[in-house]
Every structure is written in structure tokens, then in C-alpha cells.
Scaffold this motif. Structure first.
Motif, mmCIF file in Angstrom:
data_model
loop_
_atom_site.group_PDB
_atom_site.id
_atom_site.type_symbol
_atom_site.label_atom_id
_atom_site.label_comp_id
_atom_site.label_asym_id
_atom_site.label_seq_id
_atom_site.Cartn_x
_atom_site.Cartn_y
_atom_site.Cartn_z
ATOM 1 N N ASP A 72 0.837 -1.265 -0.023
ATOM 2 C CA ASP A 72 -0.033 -0.241 0.059
ATOM 3 C C ASP A 72 0.920 1.418 0.020
ATOM 4 N N LYS A 96 -5.519 -8.601 -2.525
ATOM 5 C CA LYS A 96 -6.673 -8.450 -3.655
ATOM 6 C C LYS A 96 -6.320 -7.427 -4.435
ATOM 7 N N ASP A 98 -6.819 -3.963 -6.047
ATOM 8 C CA ASP A 98 -7.553 -2.666 -5.646
ATOM 9 C C ASP A 98 -6.756 -1.382 -6.363
ATOM 10 N N ASP A 99 -7.455 -0.250 -6.187
ATOM 11 C CA ASP A 99 -6.985 0.872 -7.060
ATOM 12 C C ASP A 99 -5.524 1.220 -6.950
#
Length: 255
Positions: A72, A96, A98-99
Motif C-alpha cells: 500500500d 486483492k 484494488d485501485d
């Protein structure tokens, strides 16, 4: 290592310095990660993998060995700095779509391969792993006591893999192909990460991994294909078809 005896005739130009091994748990992701580490050592002996492991051990990143729990905005820059200072590296995750990660892929901050497997076999492997780790210092999947209890985790894992498979942003690797045609998979992984691996090097990587393998620790669980057909009762198979059928079909398996 066996493959290090082979001569490297080029120094690859790493456009992407962070090679991410993703995938659904219990889908051969650890085995593919093991191949990727050897592949990286071959094409770039001076790399940042050891520094990554050190950062994890020191608590700068949450994880264990080369596995990190998240990619992240907080920890990807840390990993990027390691790669910039020490050289390209490979990292294992179970994350997963994600943007933030999609943006990192589109900007070539990372490159990714992602494993997947028949969710019914994942169910059985989850149960095995839960039993095996119960008495260790790191017990995992402890809710996966039987088929019924394991289905929710297998469903989450299958959806994770399917989202990446359908994204067309990663190279998706079937467990069955990884087990039966590992050399082809190693060459495909090399291509995704931007360099070419010949047949001789791929086979040397395979043999080196097998010579150092510790069953149940750093390899696939049993290596069996479609084991659910022999190890699940008719009732358990029907339960999986009901709960996981749509995901099984979308991943390319027959229900």
C-alpha cells in the motif's frame, strides 16, 4: 546453486524493479516464489531480496522472510527504496485487486504474476495446513477444520485470483501447469518480468529447487492434481459445487 554455474550473457534492463508473486493461498504460490528467487539470482546476482528480508525482520515491513502482508501507500515506497538502493527484488503477497495496486502496475512500479487453483483442492490443502501448523509457533487457517469450515476461505481466495486473472494486468499461473510444466512457467514468469530464460537455465532452476526442498515447509503440500475427487465424499463435493461452483467455472475448471 546449480544454475549459478551457467554463464549469464547479458545484464537485463529492469524497467520494473519489484517482481511481485501473488495468488490465492495454497495454489503453489510458495513454489513459484521459490522459482522466482532463483530466477532473479541468475539474471541479477546483485539484488535487493536479502535487504527486503532484513527490513521485514527489523519490523519495517509486516511479514515473514520474503512475504509481506500488504502493498500500500505506506510500505510500497519502502520496498521501492530498497530496490533503488540494492537492486531488483522479488516479494510474495496474497493481496486483492484494488485501485492502488492497479495504479502501481499501470505505472510499472511493480510487475506481477498470480497463481490460482481449483478451489476444491484449495479446501483440502487449507485443512492440511491447519492441522500441520496447529502445534507450531505460527498456527494458521485454524478455522479450516473440515470442508464446510474451509469453504469461506477458499471462496475468498478464489475471488482474489479471479479478479486478477480477469484484469489482464498480470500473468496468471495455473497450479496444474506449474506442477506439470514448470520450465514453461519459469520462462513465462521471466517474460512477465522483462527478461528471457532459456530451457537449460529453467531446468537448472527446477533441479536446484528440488534439491533443497523441504516438504510441507517451502513447497506445495502434496503436488496432487484434482485430489478432491478421491479425498472428498460425494456430499462434500456437492457442497463445494453449490458454494463454489460459479468461481470454479470462471477459473476454468469443470463442476
Amino acid at each position: 546453486m546449480i544454475f549459478k554455474k551457467l554463464k549469464t550473457h547479458f545484464q537485463p534492463d529492469f524497467k520494473t524493479m519489484i517482481l511481485v508473486n501473488n495468488g490465492m493461498p495454497k495454489s503453489g504460490s510458495t513454489l513459484l516464489f521459490s522459482y522466482t528467487k532463483r530466477l532473479l539470482n541468475h539474471v541479477a546476482p546483485k539484488n535487493g531480496y536479502a535487504a527486503l528480508c532484513e527490513a521485514i525482520a527489523e519490523g519495517k515491513l509486516k511479514g515473514v522472510t520474503g512475504y509481506v502482508e500488504k502493498l500500500d501507500q505506506d510500505n510500497l515506497p519502502i520496498i521501492e527504496q530498497i530496490a533503488q538502493d540494492q537492486g531488483p527484488l522479488t516479494v510474495k503477497v496474497h493481496i486483492k485487486k484494488d485501485d492502488y495496486i492497479v495504479g502501481a502496475l499501470l505505472k510499472s512500479r511493480i510487475a506481477m504474476v498470480s497463481t490460482y487453483r481449483d478451489p476444491r483442492d484449495v479446501v483440502l490443502s487449507l485443512i492440511d495446513h491447519a492441522r500441520r501448523s496447529k502445534s507450531t509457533s505460527i498456527p494458521v487457517f485454524q478455522d479450516c477444520k473440515d470442508v464446510a469450515c474451509s469453504i469461506p476461505t477458499a471462496k475468498w481466495a478464489a475471488q482474489l485470483a479471479l479478479d486478477w486473472k480477469e484484469s489482464n494486468l498480470v500473468t496468471s499461473v495455473r497450479y496444474e501447469d506449474l506442477i506439470t510444466h514448470p520450465a514453461a512457467i519459469i520462462k513465462a514468469v521471466g517474460k512477465r518480468f522483462g527478461f528471457t530464460i532459456d530451457d537449460l537455465t529453467a531446468e537448472a532452476i527446477i533441479q536446484d529447487e528440488r534439491s533443497r526442498r523441504k516438504v510441507g515447509i517451502d513447497q506445495f503440500n502434496t503436488g496432487k492434481l484434482s485430489r478432491f475427487r478421491e479425498e472428498m465424499s460425494d456430499q462434500e463435493q456437492e457442497m463445494c459445487s453449490t458454494e463454489l461452483g460459479d468461481l470454479i467455472r470462471k477459473l476454468g475448471y469443470e463442476v
